[in-house]
Design an enzyme around this catalytic site. Structure first.
Site, PDB file in Angstrom:
ATOM      1  N   GLU A   1       0.822  -1.216   0.000  1.00  0.00           N
ATOM      2  CA  GLU A   1       0.000   0.000   0.000  1.00  0.00           C
ATOM      3  C   GLU A   1       0.853   1.261   0.000  1.00  0.00           C
ATOM      4  O   GLU A   1       0.422   2.314  -0.447  1.00  0.00           O
ATOM      5  CB  GLU A   1      -0.945   0.007   1.215  1.00  0.00           C
TER       6      GLU A   1
ATOM      7  N   HIS B   1       9.029 -26.738  -1.253  1.00  0.00           N
ATOM      8  CA  HIS B   1       8.410 -27.838  -1.998  1.00  0.00           C
ATOM      9  C   HIS B   1       7.208 -27.337  -2.780  1.00  0.00           C
ATOM     10  O   HIS B   1       6.318 -28.102  -3.135  1.00  0.00           O
ATOM     11  CB  HIS B   1       8.018 -28.957  -1.023  1.00  0.00           C
TER      12      HIS B   1
ATOM     13  N   LYS C   1     -14.187   0.206  -3.978  1.00  0.00           N
ATOM     14  CA  LYS C   1     -15.264   0.644  -3.074  1.00  0.00           C
ATOM     15  C   LYS C   1     -16.362   1.346  -3.860  1.00  0.00           C
ATOM     16  O   LYS C   1     -17.545   1.084  -3.682  1.00  0.00           O
ATOM     17  CB  LYS C   1     -14.711   1.606  -2.017  1.00  0.00           C
TER      18      LYS C   1
END
Ligand code: PA5
Length: 417
Positions: A269, A290, A405
């Site tokens: 951010e 792995h 948003k």
């Protein structure tokens, strides 16, 4: 306290660094910069007394928050909360960090009929995910304890003067804690945002702050160009300039998995804007050797790796037993501690990845303790702010978060969208 090593040549310009540090110190969102030193002692005392009350009347504290309002304390609680010295009867649960009905169902099942309290944390006081979770959980509290009983179990951490949560907390007389105006979510671990849940979880918040303050002094009381945070930030900027645009934070301690989540949010951010930034990713070894290990060894070479290491092995350890039959051929490890084997896996991985052409940086904290992790949090906050500035972006805003948003609110029919 925190050490940084690299084989990469790194040139730190002292003048540029000093200028950046002064800009960060003077920034309107730079309140975290000296926070471990300047922390309000009265607030610390009220945090401790609220934590003691919660510990005395609640089996669970549900921390409602998202992004910077929850990742920091969760990182530290997952890392330290199960250590023998961190004994707390009250367990921390999390809500409001997704909109998943299944996650909410799981939370309700864990809560069962047990006594609980809520710490709702939102600086803006208007973020949808925590607001929705708060509405559900407040209703559950009221059903269980009645309106007055519920009020006494709600702790609101939010802005001092504004926002829906601030207004509700004032009207309903919840116990309130403040997110200072000059501290953004992802830099807020050492404010009430992090300290109340941490204190309830039994983590020594004095030691945490002392570790952060020690790192502050380690950085600024000595030659700035030698400071670990500054070298890390400068190395990242140089790697970014040479097309290394993915950084993998790696740990050999699974308890640090959430610390990596906090780190990803901090750097993602803070740096990812204006088409800049290094994409932050993480692995937990040896598990991921792995899984993603193959890619790291031989995949595209746009990656660098930062090993998050602990100098001192944990106090809890186990020696490999000897076996007279040795059918598995493991007697060469008999008597060796797991931590010793883990350390060798780490050293071997660094050599292997460097030989595969991956630049490997090393960050070392002394041990897994509140003091060391306090130092590590401060180290990363500082290096992140410097690194973002070196790449020419503002470390303290997040304009891109609004896009989803706005679209979501339109779809959901929120008035005004
Ligand atoms: O780091 C940040 O600023 C963000 O991740 C915020 O913490 C997050 O969006 C939550 O915001 P708020 O605390 O206002 O609910």
């Amino acid at each position: 306290m925190i050490q940084f090593n690299t084989e990469q040549p790194v040139a730190v310009s002292l003048a540029a660094t000093q200028e950046i540090i002064s800009q960060i110190r003077a920034d309107a969102m730079g309140g975290w910069f000296e926070l471990p030193e300047t922390y309000n002692k009265e607030e610390l005392a009220s945090i401790k007394s609220a934590a003691a009350k919660i510990q005395s009347d609640s089996k669970f504290l549900v921390c409602i928050g998202i992004g910077g309002s929850y990742l920091g304390h969760r990182a530290l609680i997952e890392a330290l909360g199960s250590l023998p010295e961190t004994e707390a009867k009250t367990k921390i649960l999390y809500a409001g960090n997704s909109l998943s009905p299944l996650a909410f169902d799981k939370l309700l099942k864990t809560l069962g009929d047990a006594d609980f309290s809520i710490n709702v944390i939102s600086k803006s006081g208007t973020t949808t995910e925590p607001a929705v979770a708060f509405r559900f959980l407040k209703e559950k509290l009221i059903q269980k304890y009645g309106s007055d009983g519920a009020r006494a179990r709600i702790y609101a951490t939010t802005d001092a003067n504004r926002g829906a949560l601030h207004d509700e907390a004032l009207q309903e007389k919840y116990t309130r804690f403040v997110v200072p105006d000059n501290i953004g979510g992802r830099y807020s671990v050492f404010s009430a945002v992090g300290l109340l849940p941490l204190a309830v979880a039994g983590i020594d918040i004095d030691n945490l702050l002392a570790g952060a303050a020690a790192e502050y002094h380690d950085t600024f009381d000595h030659q700035l160009a030698n400071a670990a945070a500054i070298k890390y930030a400068a190395t990242r900027a140089e790697l970014a300039a040479s097309r290394h645009d993915v950084e993998i934070l790696a740990t050999f301690e699974p308890q640090l998995q959430y610390f990596e989540e906090w780190w990803k949010q901090l750097f993602g951010e803070s740096e990812g804007k204006q088409n800049q930034g290094i994409f932050p990713a993480s692995v937990v070894y040896t598990t991921d050797l792995h899984s993603l290990g193959q890619y790291l060894q031989e995949g595209r070479r746009n990656i660098f790796e930062t090993m998050l290491e602990l100098e001192q092995a944990p106090a809890t350890d186990f020696a490999v037993p000897s076996d007279s039959q040795n059918l598995d051929g493991l007697n060469y490890l008999a008597g060796k501690n797991l931590s010793f084997i883990n350390q060798n896996a780490l050293d071997a991985t660094i050599v292997a990845h460097r030989s595969g052409g991956i630049p490997v940086l090393e960050i070392k904290a002394p041990d897994l303790s509140a003091r060391s992790l306090g130092a590590l949090v401060y180290f990363f906050e500082l290096s992140c702010a410097i690194s973002a500035k070196l790449q020419g972006v503002n470390p303290f805003d997040q304009p891109g978060v609004e896009a989803y948003k706005t679209n979501m609110f339109m779809r959901l029919g929120k008035p005004g969208f």
